[in-house]
Design a protein around this motif. Structure first.
Motif, short mmCIF file in Angstrom:
data_model
loop_
_atom_site.label_atom_id
_atom_site.label_comp_id
_atom_site.label_asym_id
_atom_site.label_seq_id
_atom_site.Cartn_x
_atom_site.Cartn_y
_atom_site.Cartn_z
N SER A 62 140.92 24.79 21.71
CA SER A 62 141.90 23.73 21.98
C SER A 62 143.29 24.11 21.51
N ALA A 66 146.51 24.76 23.95
CA ALA A 66 147.75 24.00 23.75
C ALA A 66 148.97 24.92 23.74
N VAL A 238 146.92 16.69 11.13
CA VAL A 238 146.11 16.86 12.34
C VAL A 238 145.03 15.79 12.40
N SER A 239 144.62 15.46 13.62
CA SER A 239 143.52 14.52 13.83
C SER A 239 142.22 15.29 13.96
N GLY A 269 153.11 22.30 15.66
CA GLY A 269 153.08 21.07 16.45
C GLY A 269 152.10 21.17 17.61
N LEU A 270 152.08 22.32 18.28
CA LEU A 270 151.14 22.52 19.38
C LEU A 270 149.71 22.58 18.87
N ALA A 272 148.53 20.95 16.27
CA ALA A 272 148.15 19.56 16.02
C ALA A 272 147.87 18.83 17.32
N GLU A 273 148.66 19.13 18.35
CA GLU A 273 148.44 18.52 19.66
C GLU A 273 147.09 18.92 20.23
N GLY A 274 146.76 20.20 20.11
CA GLY A 274 145.47 20.68 20.61
C GLY A 274 144.30 20.05 19.88
N GLY A 276 144.30 17.21 18.30
CA GLY A 276 144.26 15.78 18.58
C GLY A 276 143.67 15.46 19.94
N ALA A 277 143.75 16.41 20.87
CA ALA A 277 143.27 16.16 22.23
C ALA A 277 141.78 16.43 22.39
#
Length: 417
Positions: A62, A66, A238-239, A269-270, A272-274, A276-277
């Motif tokens: 992930s 991202a 991060v989630s 940031g990317l 964390a985005e990955g 989280g998705a």
């Protein structure tokens, strides 16, 4: 390729059997795996260890995606040669070579050395070394030898758990193989407040962290499903896909390998985005929606994996289903588990049901129904009224997890990729 895809198409009609197409393919083309990865620009990355391999692999995939990297992976956790070949059948062209830039593969500890000879991984990520399936591995020291054998193959990066002194020692032994070494870790105070199994492995003396302060990625704090990581000195929140410090450790492991692979291209940031998705991995804290209800699947295969999942359960879940079969040949190790989070079991099933019932009896945990056959056991559990709080909870071994998903109508072979 055509024979393998025919087997895959037939099996998709009935669900399950994810390794069979790979068996067909490798029987007809023994060099298929080597050929499939030989033109990948970024090569092959192995992820291995006793627990958390599937989730860590999913997280790393992930994060890389991202960042715009095209990735092939084995998303169900099918980590033997035939399982990896089956996963490749879903996307590889008839020419037999993967089109993605990099392959991120979860590999079984015992098959890792053999797979390394076929796939030549340039980078290896080792999550932990703990007491595992005693019928297969006997002692963790034996597993350490397996991990070391394919860690020596890596010429790009070797990323290890800095809180696991078995892996730190392993990394010291393979120093000089050419791979750049880095570590991930947990802040000592946070680690000591979590399940001891995260650091202890097979040695209780390791329960106190001695993680090196120069770890590339460190878990600094945890609040529910949100973790704060220090990545090369910078903090990022991060989630996580499910609750528990073990998921934060997996996130740190995946982030550390992504940082090693991407170098200057890495963007926190990317990452964390990955993270989280992504959703929970196939059967590992996965929540299935069935008949308007949520069912949480917790998969166990050894003492640490059961214990960390139990430790993060809400105390005394309202409805509990337990299923264990011959995939756990000797379940006597469960006598060493702390089952205090459970105050009852509603339905118990599988060929090991009576042995589990005896174990529950020693802790005076009442069992509502013992139904050895899975289908009627599932029917009985689903017929229970919707919980007044929380979700229905299923604690299952890997083989029963696959069968439960199939019985509930989740027939895909590869899971979500």
């Amino acid at each position: 390729m055509l024979a393998g895809r025919l087997a895959r198409a037939i099996l998709r009609l009935r669900g399950g059997g994810s390794a069979v197409p790979g068996r067909v393919l490798l029987a007809l083309s023994p060099r298929f795996l080597s050929r499939a990865v030989e033109r990948m620009p970024l090569g092959v990355v192995f992820v291995s260890g006793s627990n958390g391999k599937s989730t860590t692999t999913h997280m790393l995939v992930s994060i890389l995606r991202a960042h715009g990297v095209s990735v092939f992976s084995n998303p169900t956790g099918a980590n033997l040669p035939q399982g990896i070949a089956s996963a490749m059948l879903a996307t590889v062209p008839l020419g037999g070579r993967l089109r993605e830039e990099v392959a991120v593969l979860e590999v079984d500890e015992a098959f890792g050395p053999r797979l390394a000879r076929q796939l030549a991984p340039h980078s290896v990520l080792l999550v932990n070394l703990q007491v595992d399936q005693l019928n297969r591995f006997y002692e963790p020291a034996r597993v350490a030898g397996m991990l070391e054998e394919f860690a020596r193959v890596a010429t790009g990066h070797l990323v290890v758990n800095g809180d696991d002194q078995n892996l730190v020692a392993l990394a010291d032994r393979v120093a000089g193989s050419g791979a750049v070494r880095s570590e991930f870790a947990v802040e000592p105070a946070l680690l000591q407040s979590g399940p001891a199994w995260l650091a202890r492995g097979d040695n209780p003396a390791l329960a106190t962290s001695t993680a090196r302060r120069d770890a590339a990625v460190t878990v600094e704090s945890l609040d529910g499903r949100a973790a704060t990581l220090s990545v090369a000195g910078n903090r990022v929140t991060v989630s996580l896909p499910a609750r528990g410090l073990h998921y934060a450790v997996d996130a740190a492991a995946a982030t550390a390998m992504a940082l090693a692979l991407l170098s200057d291209r890495f963007d926190a940031g990317l990452a964390a985005e990955g993270l989280g998705a992504m959703e929970p991995v196939y059967g590992r804290g996965e929540v299935l929606h069935v008949n308007g209800e949520d069912i949480e699947l917790l998969t166990m295969k050894n003492p640490p994996s059961l214990q960390v999942n139990l430790d993060y359960l809400e105390p005394h879940p309202e409805q509990v289903f337990v299923a264990v079969d011959e995939g756990t040949p000797d379940p006597s190790w469960i006598y060493g588990s702390d089952l205090s989070r459970l105050d009852h079991v509603d339905v118990l099933t599988g060929t090991k049901a009576w042995q589990l019932a005896t174990r529950f009896a020693y802790d005076e945990i009442p069992v509502g129904q013992i139904i050895p056959e899975l289908a009627p056991a599932l029917d009985a559990f689903l017929a229970l009224p919707k919980p007044s709080r929380g979700v229905k909870t299923m604690i299952v071994n890997y083989e029963q997890m696959m069968l439960v998903r199939k019985q509930l109508g989740f027939l895909e072979l590869e899971g979500r990729s």
